[in-house]
Design an enzyme around this catalytic site. Structure first.
Site, PDB file in Angstrom:
ATOM      1  CG  ASP A 283      -2.385   0.813   0.871  1.00 33.19           C
ATOM      2  OD1 ASP A 283      -3.354   0.753   1.546  1.00 33.19           O
ATOM      3  OD2 ASP A 283      -2.084   1.907  -0.236  1.00 33.19           O
TER       4      ASP A 283
HETATM    5  C1  GLC Z   1      -4.421   4.028   0.150  1.00 30.22           C
HETATM    6  C2  GLC Z   1      -5.052   3.374  -0.165  1.00 30.22           C
HETATM    7  C3  GLC Z   1      -5.419   2.165  -1.130  1.00 30.22           C
HETATM    8  C4  GLC Z   1      -5.101   2.592  -2.267  1.00 30.22           C
HETATM    9  C5  GLC Z   1      -3.638   3.348  -2.147  1.00 30.22           C
HETATM   10  C6  GLC Z   1      -3.538   4.225  -3.431  1.00 30.22           C
HETATM   11  O1  GLC Z   1      -3.641   5.501   0.638  1.00 30.22           O
HETATM   12  O2  GLC Z   1      -4.224   2.657   1.004  1.00 30.22           O
HETATM   13  O3  GLC Z   1      -6.493   1.524  -1.213  1.00 30.22           O
HETATM   14  O4  GLC Z   1      -5.068   2.104  -3.143  1.00 30.22           O
HETATM   15  O5  GLC Z   1      -3.205   4.074  -1.393  1.00 30.22           O
HETATM   16  O6  GLC Z   1      -4.116   5.473  -3.880  1.00 30.22           O
END
Ligand code: GLC
Length: 750
Positions: A283
């Site tokens: 993430d």
């Molecule tokens: C965010 C989220 C994730 C998302 C990623 C890209 O913090 O936790 O679900 O896909 O970053 O935006």
């Protein structure tokens, strides 16, 4: 000792990567050989480049161009200008040494330009075909913008309405989340990942992110392995079975081990047990955040932990870029680990057909908001709106009505009704309740006053105009709830009432004595029990997306009969959380006849006079509304429940039939639900578990025989020895319109 049946469900996969059940331009052996050949040509820098995802900078500045030419980037997220994407791909393919195209990622969660209901609302449709269609449309719009990878579906089972990301989930039940997640993956990826309009899906957040302590986003989780395997992992296994091609690691730690550093999750479960052949992305900066978690002292240690756990690609932080060479030099990781990580990434790029078709041609670009897309978004909204209350048959309203007072902060908010995670949503397309009402009834019959500037407004200067308008009306429609920013990532709430002064305004409106319909737009269950007493009817629309207003009006006037059912329990108060239907029975289950409301307890009552059972003296045991609940304008009658047999073996299939009759005055669709209980287990078992559901449409007076075929193997769980088993013994099966179903039969597994 009871016999136990072990379930060995494995895929015997041939070839280096295992098999996958998907057609693509190249078969897996051809892809495998291309991948190996390419990796063998790559330098270490180019390999590290493939493991790196950067956030879009806008356009193609020199430093980005140089990095692309050096093969230092494998993926970009948040670039949605198709010409920029084509330029980026062109540089990567024509100006770098090996010409490896990029994955272009974006959070396409419940639509791209055309916005569908939030996933919690999509789950309320209990219509996987609808969810698949919505994902297909979102993929087509996103693909035409250059996006070829979405970070969806979010498969976190969510039992805590305080958690802002419950909006993005499919709710509290593992089976419903599994079915909806698989449908969304099939919609995004299509039958052929390499075809136009197909984009790679991503099962996230692996795993247990929704169990954040206190419902506070990013907080620690403590999930015993049995609960993990029986509740939180099944939707992700369903995603692998649906051939999802990427996974995303969660931000959370589980019993002290952050998901991003969790070998058990990625090496043991995902790869060894489930034979997953795609790749894992972290993430946002979650490898770097291992330092914040306190299990890495620096970026090198963070990179070591994430790579060792099996995270192929690092999103935005640069611990891999900075540390992989050091880790190799120090013998802390092997080149085989790096090669494997890169091969799994490249395999998905080949499956996407990116090497052959990296560009979006002019005539296929920016295909947004087609009429059929908007129609589908409206139908999804219609099927997502839950009728929670309808006293005195207040709804549907009569079209001959002369004067409607439409009041509330969300009655005419084109952006707010789209909900969270709509980076690319086009709010100019939104049809609000106000616009739809004027269109349906004629402007002169609709008197609108927001009453409150925003959902959080506490000041009451707008009250008097709204109340005066209400006094002159035939019916009041109050449209309120949560504005978009109040749910979603990092937006947890510690109270769940309607924000601002909405509840006071509703109470004032009730004093006019006019029929009052409450429309709630929100990203989570709200504790609306008290305020609902002021309304004759209540519709819960979640955040219904672009066509939400049109859908609401069709339901308000009976053009459509509501069919939605709650995918999550509605607690009476935040103090009841966590509260979910598939709970354990405990040694002292609640006795409904035994509850004395706190205010009715005699003063100086003796210590044991209340009966020692599991409940709240001020809120009892029951929720406000149970999982699976939702009313219709008609009524359905369940009868004639029959089982094919009384005793089943492990390899049998339970055949359940029952009669369903429309005994009301409207044609309607019922979401029939089937629940099972394993009465005695090697460990404690839930009092009910959803094992099947079907949407059944019936004309007035019509009767249909409905049948379910449920393999007995679906009653498996993890026993004391953490073995997945189905144990012989007694079971109960229920069918009904919600998780309080009462029509039941007994059966046994031998
Ligand atoms: C965010 C989220 C994730 C998302 C990623 C890209 O913090 O936790 O679900 O896909 O970053 O935006």
């Amino acid at each position: 000792m009871k016999k136990m049946y072990f379930l060995y469900i494995g895929l015997l996969c041939l070839g280096m990567w295992g098999c996958s059940n998907r057609k693509s331009v190249l078969d897996s052996t051809e892809i495998d050989s291309k991948v190996v050949k390419l990796v063998n040509q790559m330098t270490l820098d180019e390999k590290i480049g493939q493991m790196r995802q950067i956030n879009a900078l806008g356009g193609v500045p020199e430093n980005l161009k140089a990095a692309l030419q050096e093969g230092e980037i494998g993926s970009i997220l948040n670039e949605v200008d198709v010409n920029t994407v084509n330029e980026i791909q062109k540089i990567a393919l024509e100006e770098s040494r090996l010409g490896i195209p990029l994955l272009i990622g974006r959070d396409v969660i419940h639509g791209f330009k055309t916005i569908f209901p939030i996933p919690l609302g999509l789950a309320a449709t209990w219509n996987p075909e609808m969810v698949k269609e919505g994902a297909r449309i979102a993929a087509q719009e996103a693909w035409s913008s250059g996006v070829n990878w979405t970070f969806a579906p979010m498969l976190d089972v969510s039992r805590d309405a305080r958690w802002g990301r419950i909006a993005e989930s499919f709710g509290e039940d593992p089976y419903l989340v599994s079915v909806m997640g698989a449908a969304m993956i099939n919609g995004f990826q299509g039958d052929d990942l390499s075809s136009d309009g197909s984009i790679v899906a991503c099962a996230k957040h692996f795993a247990g992110y929704g169990v954040a302590e206190g419902g506070r986003d990013y907080n620690t989780t403590l999930i015993p392995q049995r609960e993990l395997r029986d509740v939180y992992l099944p939707p992700f296994k369903a995603a692998v079975d649906a051939n999802v091609r990427t996974f995303m690691a969660g931000f959370n730690d589980i019993d002290g081990i952050p998901a991003t550093a969790n070998k058990f999750l990625f090496r043991q479960v995902l790869r060894k047990e489930w034979l997953f052949t795609g790749f894992v992305v972290s993430d946002w900066a979650s490898p770097y955040e291992l330092i914040n978690h306190g299990i890495a002292a620096n970026e090198k240690e963070a990179a070591l932990q994430a790579i060792s756990a099996g995270v192929n690609m690092e999103m935005t932080s640069t611990t891999y870029k900075q540390s992989i060479k050091l880790l190799l030099d120090e013998g802390l990781i092997t080149m085989d680990m790096v090669n494997r990580a890169v091969q799994e990434i490249l395999r998905v790029k080949f499956e996407l057909g990116l090497f052959e078709n990296p560009y979006v041609s002019k005539e296929k670009q920016n295909q947004f908001a087609k009429q059929e897309y908007l129609h589908s978004a409206k139908q999804a909204a219609v099927e997502s709106i839950v009728l929670l209350k309808n006293e005195k048959s207040t709804l549907p309203l009569d079209k001959s009505i002369e004067n409607i007072a439409l009041i509330g902060p969300l009655a005419n908010e084109m952006y707010e009704q789209l909900g969270t995670w709509i980076f690319d949503g086009d709010s100019s397309l939104t049809v609000t309740p106000y616009a739809a009402l004027k269109d349906y009834l004629g402007e002169s019959k609709v008197n609108y006053a927001a009453g409150l500037i925003a959902s959080r407004t506490k000041t009451k200067e707008g009250f008097s105009k709204a109340i005066k308008m209400a006094e002159k009306s035939d019916v009041i429609i109050f449209c309120g709830g949560e504005e978009s920013i109040l749910s979603g990532e990092a937006h947890s709430r510690s109270t769940l009432n309607l924000p601002g002064a909405q509840e006071q305004l509703i109470k004032e409106l009730q004093k006019t004595g006019k029929p009052l319909v409450l429309l709630v737009l929100a990203g989570r269950p709200l504790t609306i029990g008290e305020v609902s007493k002021s309304a004759d009817a209540v519709l819960y629309a979640w955040h219904p997306g672009t066509m939400g207003g049109a859908a609401l009006v069709d339901i308000l006037f009976g053009e459509e009969n509501p069919s939605a059912k709650l995918p999550v329990t509605f607690p009476k108060g935040v103090g009841q959380i966590p509260m979910y239907y598939n709970h354990k029975n405990s040694g002292r289950p609640f006795d409904p006849t035994g509850w004395v409301q706190m205010d009715d307890i005699p003063v100086k009552a003796s210590q044991t006079s209340l009966g020692n059972t599991s409940h709240y003296i001020d809120a009892g045991f029951e929720p406000l509304y149970p999982f699976g609940y939702g009313l219709s304008y008609t009524q359905f009658e369940y009868s004639q429940l029959k089982l094919s047999k009384v005793k089943y073996s492990i390899n049998d299939t339970l055949k359940v039939t029952f009669s369903l009759k429309n005994v009301g005055d409207y044609k309607g669709t019922e979401v029939t639900q089937l629940y099972v209980r394993d009465l005695v287990g090697n460990v404690t078992r839930p009092v009910k578990e959803l094992k099947g559901f079907k949407r059944v449409e019936l004309n007035v007076g019509e009767i249909k025989e409905v049948s379910f075929h449920i393999p007995v193997s679906h009653f498996s769980f993890h026993n004391k020895n953490m073995e997945e088993v189905v144990e012989p013994g007694g079971f109960t099966v229920w069918v009904g319109g919600d998780s309080n179903a009462t029509l039941s039969e007994a059966f046994a597994v031998e």
